[in-house]
Design a protein around this motif. Structure first.
Motif, PDB file in Angstrom:
ATOM      1  N   LEU A 157       0.813  -1.147   0.002  1.00  0.00           N
ATOM      2  CA  LEU A 157       0.343   0.012  -0.075  1.00  0.00           C
ATOM      3  C   LEU A 157       0.890   1.146   0.075  1.00  0.00           C
ATOM      4  N   TRP A 158       0.760   1.990  -0.877  1.00  0.00           N
ATOM      5  CA  TRP A 158       1.471   3.328  -1.243  1.00  0.00           C
ATOM      6  C   TRP A 158       0.855   4.529  -0.478  1.00  0.00           C
ATOM      7  N   ILE A 159       1.825   4.954   0.306  1.00  0.00           N
ATOM      8  CA  ILE A 159       1.227   6.116   1.278  1.00  0.00           C
ATOM      9  C   ILE A 159       1.968   7.542   0.971  1.00  0.00           C
ATOM     10  N   GLY A 160       1.113   8.452   0.383  1.00  0.00           N
ATOM     11  CA  GLY A 160       1.916   9.691  -0.051  1.00  0.00           C
ATOM     12  C   GLY A 160       1.769  10.800   0.999  1.00  0.00           C
ATOM     13  N   ASN A 161       2.816  11.602   1.073  1.00  0.00           N
ATOM     14  CA  ASN A 161       2.875  12.545   1.987  1.00  0.00           C
ATOM     15  C   ASN A 161       3.615  13.933   1.302  1.00  0.00           C
ATOM     16  N   ARG A 162       3.256  14.998   1.848  1.00  0.00           N
ATOM     17  CA  ARG A 162       3.712  16.260   1.047  1.00  0.00           C
ATOM     18  C   ARG A 162       4.966  16.791   2.049  1.00  0.00           C
ATOM     19  N   ASP A 163       4.765  16.608   3.160  1.00  0.00           N
ATOM     20  CA  ASP A 163       6.088  17.192   3.986  1.00  0.00           C
ATOM     21  C   ASP A 163       7.013  16.266   4.547  1.00  0.00           C
ATOM     22  N   ALA A 164       6.840  15.079   4.109  1.00  0.00           N
ATOM     23  CA  ALA A 164       7.788  13.901   4.567  1.00  0.00           C
ATOM     24  C   ALA A 164       8.092  12.884   3.482  1.00  0.00           C
ATOM     25  N   ALA A 165       8.781  11.977   3.921  1.00  0.00           N
ATOM     26  CA  ALA A 165       8.985  10.744   2.708  1.00  0.00           C
ATOM     27  C   ALA A 165       7.900  10.055   2.461  1.00  0.00           C
ATOM     28  N   ASN A 166       7.433   9.689   1.227  1.00  0.00           N
ATOM     29  CA  ASN A 166       6.406   8.841   1.079  1.00  0.00           C
ATOM     30  C   ASN A 166       6.644   7.345   1.580  1.00  0.00           C
ATOM     31  N   GLN A 167       5.683   6.378   1.792  1.00  0.00           N
ATOM     32  CA  GLN A 167       5.987   5.192   2.507  1.00  0.00           C
ATOM     33  C   GLN A 167       5.420   4.026   1.407  1.00  0.00           C
ATOM     34  N   LEU A 168       5.766   2.840   1.576  1.00  0.00           N
ATOM     35  CA  LEU A 168       5.575   1.625   1.056  1.00  0.00           C
ATOM     36  C   LEU A 168       5.117   0.632   2.038  1.00  0.00           C
ATOM     37  N   LEU A 169       3.752   0.429   2.389  1.00  0.00           N
ATOM     38  CA  LEU A 169       3.625  -0.440   3.440  1.00  0.00           C
ATOM     39  C   LEU A 169       3.504  -1.815   3.005  1.00  0.00           C
ATOM     40  N   LEU A 170       4.368  -2.856   3.304  1.00  0.00           N
ATOM     41  CA  LEU A 170       4.211  -4.099   2.998  1.00  0.00           C
ATOM     42  C   LEU A 170       3.369  -4.851   3.856  1.00  0.00           C
ATOM     43  N   LYS A 171       2.734  -5.902   3.216  1.00  0.00           N
ATOM     44  CA  LYS A 171       1.543  -6.673   4.094  1.00  0.00           C
ATOM     45  C   LYS A 171       2.383  -7.415   5.140  1.00  0.00           C
ATOM     46  N   ASP A 172       2.124  -7.218   6.358  1.00  0.00           N
ATOM     47  CA  ASP A 172       2.792  -7.790   7.698  1.00  0.00           C
ATOM     48  C   ASP A 172       1.876  -7.615   8.440  1.00  0.00           C
ATOM     49  N   PRO A 173       1.252  -8.718   9.052  1.00  0.00           N
ATOM     50  CA  PRO A 173       0.386  -8.861  10.092  1.00  0.00           C
ATOM     51  C   PRO A 173       0.731  -7.683  11.473  1.00  0.00           C
TER      52      PRO A 173
ATOM     53  N   PRO B 232       2.817 -14.500   7.448  1.00  0.00           N
ATOM     54  CA  PRO B 232       3.418 -13.654   8.248  1.00  0.00           C
ATOM     55  C   PRO B 232       4.150 -12.750   6.859  1.00  0.00           C
ATOM     56  N   GLY B 233       4.742 -11.421   7.193  1.00  0.00           N
ATOM     57  CA  GLY B 233       5.248 -10.475   6.335  1.00  0.00           C
ATOM     58  C   GLY B 233       6.245 -11.423   5.233  1.00  0.00           C
ATOM     59  N   GLY B 234       6.149 -10.965   4.310  1.00  0.00           N
ATOM     60  CA  GLY B 234       7.070 -11.775   3.037  1.00  0.00           C
ATOM     61  C   GLY B 234       6.271 -12.790   2.306  1.00  0.00           C
ATOM     62  N   HIS B 235       5.373 -13.186   3.011  1.00  0.00           N
ATOM     63  CA  HIS B 235       4.537 -14.498   2.525  1.00  0.00           C
ATOM     64  C   HIS B 235       3.420 -13.854   1.837  1.00  0.00           C
ATOM     65  N   ASN B 236       3.235 -13.863   0.502  1.00  0.00           N
ATOM     66  CA  ASN B 236       2.219 -12.966  -0.259  1.00  0.00           C
ATOM     67  C   ASN B 236       0.630 -13.662  -0.059  1.00  0.00           C
ATOM     68  N   GLU B 237      -0.301 -12.968   0.041  1.00  0.00           N
ATOM     69  CA  GLU B 237      -1.732 -13.222  -0.094  1.00  0.00           C
ATOM     70  C   GLU B 237      -2.416 -12.848  -1.266  1.00  0.00           C
ATOM     71  N   GLY B 238      -3.192 -13.670  -2.163  1.00  0.00           N
ATOM     72  CA  GLY B 238      -3.816 -12.968  -3.161  1.00  0.00           C
ATOM     73  C   GLY B 238      -5.216 -13.398  -3.231  1.00  0.00           C
ATOM     74  N   PHE B 239      -5.683 -13.413  -4.739  1.00  0.00           N
ATOM     75  CA  PHE B 239      -7.042 -13.753  -5.152  1.00  0.00           C
ATOM     76  C   PHE B 239      -7.764 -14.839  -4.421  1.00  0.00           C
ATOM     77  N   PRO B 240      -7.180 -15.967  -4.353  1.00  0.00           N
ATOM     78  CA  PRO B 240      -7.831 -17.180  -3.649  1.00  0.00           C
ATOM     79  C   PRO B 240      -7.986 -16.878  -2.269  1.00  0.00           C
ATOM     80  N   ASP B 241      -7.252 -16.194  -1.543  1.00  0.00           N
ATOM     81  CA  ASP B 241      -7.275 -15.860   0.057  1.00  0.00           C
ATOM     82  C   ASP B 241      -8.432 -14.953   0.345  1.00  0.00           C
ATOM     83  N   THR B 242      -8.860 -14.056  -0.787  1.00  0.00           N
ATOM     84  CA  THR B 242     -10.005 -13.181  -0.200  1.00  0.00           C
ATOM     85  C   THR B 242     -11.169 -13.942  -0.173  1.00  0.00           C
ATOM     86  N   PHE B 243     -11.504 -15.053  -1.303  1.00  0.00           N
ATOM     87  CA  PHE B 243     -12.491 -15.623  -0.960  1.00  0.00           C
ATOM     88  C   PHE B 243     -12.559 -16.471   0.365  1.00  0.00           C
TER      89      PHE B 243
END
Length: 383
Positions: free
Chosen positions: A290-306, A320-331
């Motif tokens: 998830l990309w998080i944009g800021n005006r007065d600080a550095a932007n962030q990239l939040l990686l999926k990690d519980p 855990p973090g680094g172990h991707n979850e995708g389309f089938p997991d949403t179901f």
């Protein structure tokens, strides 16, 4: 293992996805119903299911079945869903809930009067970082929402020889790209932002007014183009592309475009939200960031990690973090939510999963979008 048992209607692409998701959620799937006995038997064999139903009546008469999952072509949703409710079954229906708002309103009313639980399979809500985005907005991290932009693009109908029942208005409805994938985006963004779309201004395009349908079977997403095959020409009156401007209840503005003829985009849903404190952006082809944009600080990239997500988002992330979850997991996550509600047994409590009312709202949106395109003007949703 859930105490509730399920049966699935539909043996195409999405039916087996439901079967897999249900099994991963600990729900016993006892049988499946196809458009004919042969398809039922083939699917039951391939999916190792106990029962291949010969008819809807046979399925609904099966006292072992508590929940019916409706994944058949759109034109069957109303009849099959209504029949299941009248038979005392809980129902989880694929989108769209029905072919028009008259039908969807009837289903909302029917479900409200019956002692059953019903929902619509808007599974994209359940990507962990979509849950995180909704929590951030609800918690005030984004601030006031200025505007929203996004798209949903695919290429599975890129060639004029690509064909599927969804192309036919009689089978899929008067809208196609908007109704098929655009409603996923619209449901997601209203859920994430926490605001309903109240007005739309739309422009739609049919790229191929005539398509060549291969004689014999047409396999969705096969990726095969056999120019030596025999074809028949079919007139097309549903859209391949659409662009819609949006007005939200809180005054925020938005725009979304959808396409099923964008080469190279297999299944790409994107959104970007601009707020008074920060911005958020997410892409289904990179669903674990998830990309998080800021005006007065550095932007962030939040990686999926519980460990880094909100409490609610962490519950939809089972690895855990680094172990991707995708389309089938949403179901799986949607089914855990739906069946967890059933297990609790308090049916008067608020429902966190997509409801029939949400499904009805999407049908109203589609009708407003089609009316807007035809009249080339802004249309208030529901009028």
């Amino acid at each position: 293992m859930s105490q509730f048992s399920a049966a699935v209607i539909g043996t195409g692409f999405i039916g087996p996805v439901h079967v897999e998701g249900l099994r991963r959620a600990g729900v016993q799937v006892l049988g499946i119903l196809g458009s004919n006995r042969q398809k039922s038997e083939q699917a039951a064999t391939q999916l190792e299911l106990e029962t291949a139903y010969a008819s809807l009546d046979e399925l609904l008469a099966d006292q072992r079945i508590d929940v019916v999952h409706v994944t058949s072509p759109n034109r069957f949703h109303f009849h099959q869903t209504a029949a299941a409710i009248n038979a005392g079954k809980h129902v989880l229906c694929e989108k769209p809930l029905a072919m028009n708002s008259n039908e969807s309103q009837q289903l909302v009313q029917l479900a409200s009067e019956a002692e059953v639980v019903t929902g619509v399979n808007y599974n994209i809500r359940y990507y962990p970082l979509c849950v995180e985005a909704a929590d951030r907005i609800q918690g005030g991290s984004l601030g006031n929402v200025f505007h929203v932009a996004g798209s949903y693009a695919q290429d599975w109908l890129f060639h004029d020889t690509d064909f599927n029942w969804r192309v036919n208005r009689a089978d899929g409805g008067q809208l196609r790209a908007i109704a098929d994938i655009g409603t996923h985006w619209l449901d997601l963004i209203q859920h994430v932002v926490g605001q309903k779309v109240i007005a739309v201004c739309a422009d739609l395009q049919t790229v191929y007014a005539r398509r060549r349908r291969r004689l014999g079977s047409n396999q969705t997403f096969s990726g095969e183009v056999d120019e030596a095959a025999s074809f028949e020409t079919v007139d097309v009156n549903t859209e391949d592309y659409g662009c819609v401007m949006l007005r939200f209840a809180n005054g925020a503005k938005g725009v979304v475009w959808v396409s099923q003829v964008t080469a190279g985009r297999k299944n790409c849903l994107r959104f970007e939200l601009a707020g008074s404190k920060e911005s958020l952006a997410w892409d289904s082809e990179s669903p674990n960031q998830l990309w998080i944009g800021n005006r007065d600080a550095a932007n962030q990239l939040l990686l999926k990690d519980p460990a880094l997500l909100s409490e609610k988002a962490a519950t939809t992330s089972h690895y855990p973090g680094g172990h991707n979850e995708g389309f089938p997991d949403t179901f799986k996550q949607l089914f855990l939510d739906f069946y967890g509600y059933l297990e609790q047994g308090e049916f008067d409590h608020p429902r966190s999963f997509p409801t029939f009312q949400d499904g009805h709202q999407e049908v109203l949106l589609c009708e407003a979008i089609l009316q807007s395109h035809r009249q080339q003007q802004w249309i208030t949703v529901g009028e």
